[in-house]
Design a protein around this motif. Structure first.
Motif, PDB file in Angstrom:
ATOM      1  N   HIS A 113       0.951  -2.425  -8.413  1.00 49.66           N
ATOM      2  CA  HIS A 113       1.335  -1.140  -9.347  1.00 49.66           C
ATOM      3  C   HIS A 113       2.259  -1.597 -10.161  1.00 49.66           C
ATOM      4  O   HIS A 113       2.106  -1.563 -11.489  1.00 49.66           O
ATOM      5  N   LYS A 124       1.890  -8.271   3.118  1.00 48.48           N
ATOM      6  CA  LYS A 124       1.988  -7.028   2.187  1.00 48.48           C
ATOM      7  C   LYS A 124       3.362  -6.512   2.465  1.00 48.48           C
ATOM      8  O   LYS A 124       3.521  -6.145   3.734  1.00 48.48           O
ATOM      9  N   HIS A 151      -7.868  -0.454   0.700  1.00 48.59           N
ATOM     10  CA  HIS A 151      -7.364  -0.522   1.978  1.00 48.59           C
ATOM     11  C   HIS A 151      -8.885  -0.086   2.614  1.00 48.59           C
ATOM     12  O   HIS A 151      -9.210   1.305   2.650  1.00 48.59           O
ATOM     13  N   HIS A 176      -6.879  -5.149  -4.521  1.00 47.32           N
ATOM     14  CA  HIS A 176      -5.940  -4.289  -3.954  1.00 47.32           C
ATOM     15  C   HIS A 176      -6.925  -3.250  -3.446  1.00 47.32           C
ATOM     16  O   HIS A 176      -7.115  -2.290  -4.087  1.00 47.32           O
ATOM     17  N   ASP A 232      -7.185   0.202  -5.500  1.00 47.43           N
ATOM     18  CA  ASP A 232      -6.640   1.015  -4.595  1.00 47.43           C
ATOM     19  C   ASP A 232      -7.504   1.750  -3.696  1.00 47.43           C
ATOM     20  O   ASP A 232      -7.125   2.600  -3.159  1.00 47.43           O
TER      21      ASP A 232
HETATM   22 ZN   LIG Z   1      -2.494   0.385  -1.767  1.00 48.96          ZN
END
Ligand SMILES: [Zn+2]
Length: 411
Positions: free
Chosen positions: A251, A190, A77, A75, A319
């Motif tokens: 999460h 997602k 970005h 996970h 993340d």
């Molecule tokens: Zn995220």
């Protein structure tokens, strides 16, 4: 990584030796391992016999080192700059050209690869940069991790990450959004089941969709052979996503600090459904690790310890790209997992390798050092069995057939 440090393992037979090997299964490590690679695949993993004669073929000698499967960060970005505050990051993602965003993604991907990550799942990027970047990574010769991308996350009109550009609310809109993304060539879907920390117009502690809406989305995704990752930060969102049958819960509960809205009565159902939960060990958690604040780390991961006890399979992610979550510190995330959940080092490695591969649906290809799997591996300077910080000292990374050496050994 300099091109001169690249070794080609994709043709002929190559042997790699080291002092220790964690295979990614969570079992005890193997001492004095010999790994044979042929055509970019693992042919054999075994213990070096006492009277071992070095093969005539190519040998990479990493004695003093530990081999682990190539790490998988499930996970991230890539299109976000972790050095920016949320509002500046959003301004960049919405204002920059696709060329500018892709060059940031390439920078981030190189940092991830140099830290031992051979597969990275990108869980949300604006516009069309996700699929474009996946193709660039494919041609990078191992300089970037292999990517699985969601493209634009699906969210409500002012919901979490709406600024990435794909809002949908009714069942029909949700099916259409899935269809659009699938046609663009994304690897998975997602969906933002709750609001999130980065988007001030959203509420992290309430559900953005009902279970009926998410069921429409999941059924369209299944029809199109795509897995679904659901971002959820509160129990209402987890409940809706669980009922809809998503594949992974991202999460599941916030690790940012109080409040933590977790309903332990759902843990057994999450385990029974085979839904894999991604634990967030991001910038703010890494700051606690650096400050030596074990107590707060353990408080924030108390819900995850309960999930583990209930039989839930957990992965760990950075993340990466969100404020303070840098792409070159995944090792710290794995250390947080082990510290906060009281696991063995082997189990923490499993969370970042074979469990992560299962979360991505690619467990038949990577995440485990076993015959027939892709030769994705990382070589760490030192003894990971006694020093988890060896994860921070990556001396070589192989992705399928290409071995890169990001860093010199400390002699
Ligand atoms: Zn995220």
């Amino acid at each position: 990584m300099t091109p001169s440090a690249v070794a080609d393992l994709s043709s002929g037979s190559v042997t790699i030796v080291a002092d220790l090997l964690f295979d990614g299964s969570g079992g005890p490590p193997l001492e004095d391992p010999v790994v044979t690679v042929e055509g970019g695949r693992i042919r054999d993993v075994r213990q070096r016999p006492q009277r071992w004669s070095q093969p005539t073929e190519e040998v990479h000698d990493f004695r003093g080192c530990t081999i682990v499967p190539g790490l998988i960060d499930p996970h991230c970005h890539l299109a976000l700059d972790p050095t920016l505050a949320a509002e500046d990051s959003i301004a960049f993602a919405t204002g920059a050209s696709e060329t500018e965003i892709v060059s940031l993604m390439e920078r981030n991907a190189r940092l991830a690869a140099a830290s031992g990550i051979t597969t990275l799942r990108d869980c949300g990027s604006p516009g069309h940069v996700g699929v474009a970047m996946r193709q660039i990574a494919l041609r990078s010769g191992g300089a970037h991790p292999r990517l699985l991308v969601s493209g634009r996350p699906i969210t409500t009109p002012l919901g979490h990450c709406h600024w990435m550009g794909l809002a949908a609310e009714s069942g029909e809109e949700l099916r259409e959004a899935v269809a659009t993304l699938a046609e663009e060539g994304v690897d998975f879907i997602k969906v933002m089941a709750t609001g999130g920390m980065m988007t001030h117009t959203s509420d992290p502690f309430s559900a953005q969709y009902t279970s009926a809406q998410l069921t429409e989305l999941v059924s369209e995704a299944r029809r199109r052979n795509r897995r679904v990752a659901a971002h959820a930060l509160c129990a209402a969102g987890v409940r809706a996503a669980l009922a809809a049958g998503v594949n992974t819960l991202e999460h599941c509960v916030s690790t940012q600090g109080a409040p933590q809205d977790h309903d332990p009565s759902l843990d057994a159902a999450i385990a029974d459904a085979g839904i894999i939960v991604g634990l967030t060990a991001h910038g703010p958690m890494r700051e606690l690790l650096r400050a030596g604040d074990t107590k707060t780390i353990r408080e924030r991961l108390a819900p995850h310890r309960r999930m583990l006890e209930a039989g839930v399979e957990l992965t760990v992610h950075s993340d990466g790209g969100t404020p303070g979550s840098h792409f070159d510190a995944f090792a710290e995330s794995i250390e947080i997992f082990r510290l906060g959940l009281d696991t063995s080092t082997a189990e923490a490695v499993r969370a970042a390798t074979s469990s992560a591969a299962a979360a991505l649906g690619i467990e038949d290809q990577t995440g485990l050092l076993a015959a027939g799997m892709r030769a994705d591996l990382a070589v760490l300077d030192g003894d990971l069995g006694t020093d988890i910080r060896a994860l921070r000292r990556v001396v070589a990374v192989a992705q399928e057939g290409q071995m890169n050496r990001p860093r010199e050994r400390q002699a």
